[in-house]
Motif scaffolding. Structure first.
Motif, mmCIF file in Angstrom:
data_model
loop_
_atom_site.group_PDB
_atom_site.id
_atom_site.type_symbol
_atom_site.label_atom_id
_atom_site.label_comp_id
_atom_site.label_asym_id
_atom_site.label_seq_id
_atom_site.Cartn_x
_atom_site.Cartn_y
_atom_site.Cartn_z
ATOM 1 N N LEU A 8 0.839 -1.186 0.000
ATOM 2 C CA LEU A 8 0.000 0.000 0.000
ATOM 3 C C LEU A 8 0.879 1.242 0.000
ATOM 4 N N ASN A 9 0.728 2.075 -1.007
ATOM 5 C CA ASN A 9 1.466 3.326 -1.080
ATOM 6 C C ASN A 9 0.558 4.430 -0.569
ATOM 7 N N LEU A 10 0.788 4.840 0.684
ATOM 8 C CA LEU A 10 -0.096 5.815 1.311
ATOM 9 C C LEU A 10 0.020 7.183 0.655
ATOM 10 N N MET A 14 -4.760 8.623 -1.994
ATOM 11 C CA MET A 14 -5.163 9.824 -1.270
ATOM 12 C C MET A 14 -6.379 9.600 -0.371
ATOM 13 N N THR A 15 -7.171 8.521 -0.617
ATOM 14 C CA THR A 15 -8.349 8.290 0.220
ATOM 15 C C THR A 15 -7.993 7.606 1.532
ATOM 16 N N ILE A 16 -6.726 7.233 1.705
ATOM 17 C CA ILE A 16 -6.296 6.544 2.923
ATOM 18 C C ILE A 16 -5.520 7.503 3.815
ATOM 19 N N SER A 17 -5.938 7.600 5.053
ATOM 20 C CA SER A 17 -5.286 8.493 6.004
ATOM 21 C C SER A 17 -3.903 7.972 6.355
ATOM 22 N N THR A 18 -2.913 8.858 6.334
ATOM 23 C CA THR A 18 -1.558 8.467 6.694
ATOM 24 C C THR A 18 -1.374 8.376 8.207
ATOM 25 N N SER A 19 -2.341 8.843 8.982
ATOM 26 C CA SER A 19 -2.214 8.816 10.440
ATOM 27 C C SER A 19 -2.776 7.528 11.044
ATOM 28 N N ASN A 20 -3.918 7.060 10.506
ATOM 29 C CA ASN A 20 -4.515 5.853 11.078
ATOM 30 C C ASN A 20 -4.824 4.769 10.050
ATOM 31 N N PHE A 22 -7.101 4.692 7.728
ATOM 32 C CA PHE A 22 -8.516 4.519 7.392
ATOM 33 C C PHE A 22 -8.798 5.016 5.969
ATOM 34 N N CYS A 23 -9.498 4.169 5.198
ATOM 35 C CA CYS A 23 -9.869 4.529 3.836
ATOM 36 C C CYS A 23 -11.313 5.009 3.840
ATOM 37 N N SER A 24 -11.514 6.274 3.498
ATOM 38 C CA SER A 24 -12.855 6.856 3.528
ATOM 39 C C SER A 24 -13.745 6.298 2.423
ATOM 40 N N LYS A 25 -13.140 5.708 1.395
ATOM 41 C CA LYS A 25 -13.934 5.168 0.292
ATOM 42 C C LYS A 25 -14.454 3.771 0.592
ATOM 43 N N THR A 26 -13.595 2.920 1.159
ATOM 44 C CA THR A 26 -13.988 1.531 1.434
ATOM 45 C C THR A 26 -14.369 1.308 2.891
ATOM 46 N N LEU A 27 -14.082 2.301 3.754
ATOM 47 C CA LEU A 27 -14.344 2.197 5.195
ATOM 48 C C LEU A 27 -13.535 1.064 5.824
ATOM 49 N N ILE A 28 -12.349 0.809 5.292
ATOM 50 C CA ILE A 28 -11.470 -0.240 5.789
ATOM 51 C C ILE A 28 -10.193 0.384 6.329
ATOM 52 N N TYR A 29 -9.728 -0.137 7.468
ATOM 53 C CA TYR A 29 -8.454 0.308 8.027
ATOM 54 C C TYR A 29 -7.310 -0.518 7.441
ATOM 55 N N HIS A 30 -6.224 0.142 7.058
ATOM 56 C CA HIS A 30 -5.030 -0.511 6.544
ATOM 57 C C HIS A 30 -3.868 -0.197 7.474
#
Length: 212
Positions: A8-10, A14-20, A22-30
């Motif tokens: 995963l290239n954070l 851009m939809t994945i938060s670099t702090s936690n 969390f992907c706002s599009k899929t609602l999945i935490y990575h």
């Protein structure tokens, strides 16, 4: 026993938060940690062998949060405990072999990782169960996974007896199990199984209800 990695290239996602993560599009935490280098799928290596090939710690490897007891990596090396237990499980009276299934009904303890690593080293499929499962749930799970052997504790063994489980039952919280880990054993003429990454590692159950 299949490994998998998700690179995963954070910075580019851009939809994945670099702090936690969390992907706002899929609602999945990575995971925000960099991906671990995993072996190629074509390599014949068990989970156990891979873990020990990349482990370099010299401190406590396992700590039981309930009892505060710890198993050191250096004083009584964890790989030795796993090796002893692996040899014990492969020898009579259990004689476990690749393709067998082990049903495990036990609360968390420092012994469980040792048991899991030993079973994975053989190529045994692990089927863990919640120790608070009802007797009908235990019966259903045993029916689904068809275990060769069951590992339980003194608090959970009565459920196995009530469902009429007839295969060998090993008590994890017993002196016999402790001896299986601690007594140094010879590999003898036991040939090492070829554990593939495509082999089934575990049979898992939902944390919810089980269909009847």
């Amino acid at each position: 026993m299949k490994f998998g990695s998700h690179k995963l290239n954070l910075n580019k996602t851009m939809t994945i938060s670099t702090s936690n993560g969390f992907c706002s599009k899929t609602l999945i935490y990575h995971s925000v940690r960099p991906p671990l280098p995993l072996p190629l799928e074509s390599m014949n290596i068990s989970v156990t062998d891979f873990i020990f090939s990349v482990t370099t710690t010299t401190s406590a490897s396992l700590i039981d949060a309930t009892t505060c007891c710890s198993i050191q990596y250096s004083d009584v090396p964890l790989p030795h405990l796993v090796q002893n237990l692996t040899v014990s499980l492969r020898q009579p009276p259990l004689s476990l072999t690749k393709g067998d299934t082990a049903y495990i009904i036990s609360p968390n303890s420092s012994y469980l990782p040792i048991l899991y690593l030993s079973l994975f080293a053989i190529g045994v499929t692990v089927s863990p169960a919640n120790p608070v499962s009802s007797i009908p749930e235990v019966s259903r799970q045993i029916h689904l996974c068809k275990p060769t052997v069951t590992f339980a504790t003194l608090d959970s063994i009565h459920k196995l007896l009530e469902v009429g489980f007839g295969n060998p039952i090993v008590l994890i919280d017993s002196p016999e199990f402790e001896s299986m880990m601690r007594v140094i054993k010879s590999n003898g003429n036991l040939a090492k199984f070829e554990v593939l990454q495509s082999d089934t590692a575990a049979i898992l159950y939902s944390s919810g209800t089980i269909d009847n």
